[in-house]
Design a protein around this motif. Structure first.
Motif, mmCIF file in Angstrom:
data_model
loop_
_atom_site.group_PDB
_atom_site.id
_atom_site.type_symbol
_atom_site.label_atom_id
_atom_site.label_comp_id
_atom_site.label_asym_id
_atom_site.label_seq_id
_atom_site.Cartn_x
_atom_site.Cartn_y
_atom_site.Cartn_z
ATOM 1 N N ALA A 206 -77.605 27.408 -31.698
ATOM 2 C CA ALA A 206 -76.631 27.120 -32.747
ATOM 3 C C ALA A 206 -77.279 27.076 -34.129
ATOM 4 O O ALA A 206 -76.738 27.619 -35.110
ATOM 5 N N GLU A 207 -78.461 26.450 -34.225
ATOM 6 C CA GLU A 207 -79.117 26.355 -35.534
ATOM 7 C C GLU A 207 -79.572 27.725 -36.027
ATOM 8 O O GLU A 207 -79.607 27.988 -37.243
ATOM 9 N N GLU A 208 -79.926 28.615 -35.100
ATOM 10 C CA GLU A 208 -80.328 29.975 -35.494
ATOM 11 C C GLU A 208 -79.129 30.765 -35.997
ATOM 12 O O GLU A 208 -79.237 31.544 -36.945
ATOM 13 N N VAL A 209 -77.970 30.560 -35.346
ATOM 14 C CA VAL A 209 -76.754 31.232 -35.806
ATOM 15 C C VAL A 209 -76.362 30.709 -37.179
ATOM 16 O O VAL A 209 -75.956 31.481 -38.068
ATOM 17 N N LEU A 212 -78.404 32.362 -39.652
ATOM 18 C CA LEU A 212 -77.957 33.753 -39.810
ATOM 19 C C LEU A 212 -76.701 33.826 -40.667
ATOM 20 O O LEU A 212 -76.604 34.658 -41.583
ATOM 21 N N LEU A 213 -75.752 32.949 -40.390
ATOM 22 C CA LEU A 213 -74.503 32.947 -41.168
ATOM 23 C C LEU A 213 -74.763 32.557 -42.624
ATOM 24 O O LEU A 213 -74.096 33.068 -43.538
ATOM 25 N N GLN A 214 -75.730 31.682 -42.835
ATOM 26 C CA GLN A 214 -76.053 31.238 -44.192
ATOM 27 C C GLN A 214 -76.647 32.382 -45.022
ATOM 28 O O GLN A 214 -76.228 32.618 -46.159
ATOM 29 N N LEU A 311 -81.859 41.533 -40.149
ATOM 30 C CA LEU A 311 -81.366 40.181 -39.921
ATOM 31 C C LEU A 311 -82.328 39.370 -39.060
ATOM 32 O O LEU A 311 -82.504 38.161 -39.275
ATOM 33 N N SER A 312 -82.964 40.024 -38.088
ATOM 34 C CA SER A 312 -83.947 39.340 -37.248
ATOM 35 C C SER A 312 -85.110 38.827 -38.077
ATOM 36 O O SER A 312 -85.599 37.702 -37.896
ATOM 37 N N LYS A 313 -85.527 39.652 -39.014
ATOM 38 C CA LYS A 313 -86.629 39.272 -39.902
ATOM 39 C C LYS A 313 -86.215 38.113 -40.806
ATOM 40 O O LYS A 313 -86.994 37.190 -41.069
ATOM 41 N N GLU A 377 -67.634 27.011 -32.725
ATOM 42 C CA GLU A 377 -68.174 26.823 -34.081
ATOM 43 C C GLU A 377 -69.690 26.708 -34.009
ATOM 44 O O GLU A 377 -70.247 26.325 -32.992
ATOM 45 N N TYR A 378 -70.310 27.011 -35.132
ATOM 46 C CA TYR A 378 -71.777 26.929 -35.164
ATOM 47 C C TYR A 378 -72.252 25.951 -36.251
ATOM 48 O O TYR A 378 -73.372 25.633 -36.393
#
Length: 378
Positions: A206-209, A212-214, A311-313, A377-378
């Motif tokens: 969740a924190e990684e998503v 990513l969303l941020q 995005l991975s980077k 939700e994330y």
């Protein structure tokens, strides 16, 4: 019915429609007289519930004496099984593959994948008769692909397994067509040779998503938006990238994404939540596709790799599109969505008879699904 003689052949006259003159001496030997005046010799015999017929040649190019000899040989071959064995011996793996893949038995993507595997890993066998492929050959090829590689390629466990899975399907088809009696690929199972595919388990926490969303909150690149959609719907990569605006439908008064070309061939209904609606608004364009190619607006995105690499980077975690599907399912479960609903949201088929009776596109069920989606939700 009378004995076919040279005099009878010479006196045969054409009619308005073709007709047969059958020999009373050699059962199965006959003349076929066409309206054009052409006369052909043929042999026919009924054996083991099947009719076998062969045109031997035309009169007068083929003499009556030779035609009768050929007819006798043909009838004997059929009755002894030699002709059937000869037919089987002529069917190559390439012929079998063409027959197996004709029509719409396989989806375009699956057909393309199978064709690539057969042309590369089985190319030395394409012209081999199906009847000549043995258990020893299968076992040797499996280890060759797995441990050493073929045609200057690298050794690969996954491709060795995939090749054998496709070859096994072809051989089962050959068994059904009575070309062979046993599938030679079963030797791998009988010898307990491990061909299991290691299940991928990677997903984004969740924190990684959230990270990513941020970092992508202001992006409007179609692939980035497709990533967002997959995170909130669990759609497969191709289902998301091939999505058309016409796939946004109102079903029983509920706005939905409707995927009709699915892996299990069952229409997939996904109610649109506020979050999904915002993603679709950002993706708004003049193309028929929701996520159109930046280079060709009349085509959908096909190559996700550059965006996923970027995005991975950005978040320090390497991920692929299918990881997002696992991420969605995991997050839905963490949010308290029950197992059957998660299964339904992923459009996984159920073997449970009761589950198969449920009509998920009813208005009330769509509303229940929408509430479940909104809990992710994330």
């Amino acid at each position: 019915m009378s004995k076919i003689t040279s005099k009878l052949v010479s006196s045969a006259r054409p009619s308005s429609s073709e007709y047969f003159i059958r020999d009373s001496e050699l059962k199965g030997f006959a003349l076929r007289v066409f309206p054009s005046g052409t006369i052909k010799y043929l042999a026919e015999v009924w054996h083991e519930g099947k009719s076998h017929r062969k045109t031997l040649g035309s009169h007068p190019v083929l003499t009556l004496q030779d035609a009768r000899k050929q007819a006798l040989a043909f009838i004997r071959d059929v009755q002894s099984g030699q002709r059937e064995e000869s037919r089987k011996a002529k069917v190559t793996l390439g012929d079998l593959f063409k027959d197996y893949t004709k029509g719409d038995r396989l989806k375009p993507g699956t057909l393309k994948n199978h064709t690539q595997v057969v042309r590369f890993y089985l190319k030395d066998w394409i012209d081999k008769p199906v009847t000549s492929i043995t258990k020893e050959m299968v076992e040797k090829l499996f280890f060759q692909i797995r441990d050493y590689g073929v045609h200057e390629g690298k050794p690969t466990y996954s491709q060795a397994t995939k090749t054998m899975r496709i070859l096994s399907a072809l051989m089962n088809y050959a068994c059904a067509d009575e070309l062979i009696e046993n599938n030679p690929v079963t030797v791998l199972k009988l010898k307990r040779i491990d061909r299991s595919i290691i299940k991928r388990e990677h997903y984004l926490k969740a924190e990684e998503v959230r990270r990513l969303l941020q970092v992508t909150r202001n992006e409007t690149h179609p692939m980035t938006l497709a990533v967002h959609l997959m995170l909130y719907t669990g759609l497969r990569k191709n289902e998301a990238l091939r999505l058309k605006w016409e796939d946004i439908e109102t079903v029983n008064d509920v706005s939905c994404i409707v995927i009709r070309d699915t892996k299990n061939c069952r229409p997939h209904y996904l109610p649109i939540t506020p979050v999904i609606n915002e993603i679709l608004k950002k993706a708004s364009n003049g193309s028929m596709y929701v996520f159109s190619s930046p280079q060709h607006s009349d085509r959908h995105l096909v190559d996700e790799r550059p965006t996923l690499k970027r995005l991975s980077k950005a978040i320090g975690v390497v991920f692929k599109c299918h990881d997002l599907r696992r991420t969605f399912a995991t997050r839905a479960s963490e949010a308290g969505v029950d197992f059957l609903m998660v299964k339904r949201l992923l459009n996984h088929k159920s073997n449970d008879i009761t589950a198969q009776y449920i009509q998920w596109n009813s208005k009330q069920n769509l509303l229940v699904m929408r509430d479940a989606l909104a809990r992710v939700e994330y």
